[in-house]
Design a protein around this motif. Structure first.
Motif, short mmCIF file in Angstrom:
data_model
loop_
_atom_site.label_atom_id
_atom_site.label_comp_id
_atom_site.label_asym_id
_atom_site.label_seq_id
_atom_site.Cartn_x
_atom_site.Cartn_y
_atom_site.Cartn_z
N VAL A 193 32.37 23.12 46.62
CA VAL A 193 31.66 23.04 45.34
C VAL A 193 31.00 24.39 45.02
N ALA A 194 30.36 25.00 46.02
CA ALA A 194 29.72 26.30 45.79
C ALA A 194 30.76 27.39 45.52
N GLY A 195 31.88 27.35 46.22
CA GLY A 195 32.92 28.36 46.01
C GLY A 195 33.55 28.26 44.64
N TYR A 196 33.94 27.04 44.24
CA TYR A 196 34.54 26.87 42.92
C TYR A 196 33.50 27.11 41.82
N GLY A 197 32.26 26.76 42.08
CA GLY A 197 31.20 27.05 41.11
C GLY A 197 31.00 28.54 40.93
N ALA A 198 31.07 29.30 42.02
CA ALA A 198 30.92 30.75 41.93
C ALA A 198 32.09 31.38 41.18
N ILE A 199 33.29 30.89 41.41
CA ILE A 199 34.46 31.40 40.69
C ILE A 199 34.34 31.07 39.20
N ASP A 202 18.14 39.17 36.13
CA ASP A 202 19.13 38.28 35.54
C ASP A 202 19.07 36.95 36.27
N MET A 203 18.73 35.89 35.56
CA MET A 203 18.51 34.59 36.20
C MET A 203 19.79 34.02 36.79
N GLY A 204 20.93 34.25 36.16
CA GLY A 204 22.19 33.75 36.70
C GLY A 204 22.54 34.40 38.03
N LEU A 236 31.75 33.35 37.69
CA LEU A 236 32.27 34.70 37.51
C LEU A 236 33.19 34.78 36.30
N LEU A 237 34.07 33.81 36.15
CA LEU A 237 35.00 33.83 35.03
C LEU A 237 34.30 33.58 33.69
N SER A 238 33.24 32.80 33.70
CA SER A 238 32.55 32.52 32.44
C SER A 238 31.65 33.66 32.01
N THR A 239 31.27 34.54 32.91
CA THR A 239 30.39 35.67 32.54
C THR A 239 31.16 36.94 32.24
N LEU A 240 32.47 36.93 32.37
CA LEU A 240 33.24 38.15 32.07
C LEU A 240 33.28 38.48 30.63
#
Length: 108
Positions: free
Chosen positions: A95-101, A50-52, A104-108
């Motif tokens: 930036v990395a932390g908010y990007g990871a959140i 999975d590339m993401g 995560l929320l966009s892939t649910l």
């Protein structure tokens, strides 16, 4: 002695006879039943195809390596380098932390 167990007596000839033709045999289940919970394997826990997920793993590993290198520079006496890395991390970690959140929320 309200309840008295009755003893059943079976003759030896009937006990040793072959009643296999009379007894119905249970047939095994012919359909496949798959579980709702997938098997827990290394491939399932770390889906590198999975590339993401791979991008998330590489980015988070890079942030951790940069944070550890900043600490090592500070302990080694390279204060200027450590201050430069620290100023970059003050921007990169949020930036990395908010990007990871967000990821995560966009892939649910």
């Amino acid at each position: 002695m309200i309840f008295q167990n009755k003893i059943e007596v079976i003759p030896f000839k009937d006990f040793m006879s072959r009643p296999a033709a009379i007894i119905q045999k249970k047939t095994p289940l012919q359909t496949n039943i798959f579980s709702f919970i997938p098997a827990i394997t290394v491939k399932g826990l770390l889906p590198l195809s999975d590339m993401g997920f791979t991008l998330f793993l590489v980015a988070s590993s890079a942030v951790v390596i940069i944070a550890l290198s900043e600490t090592l520079f500070a302990h080694s006496g390279f204060i200027e380098v450590s201050a430069g890395v620290s100023s970059v991390l003050k921007f990169a970690l949020p930036v990395a932390g908010y990007g990871a959140i967000f990821w995560l929320l966009s892939t649910l």
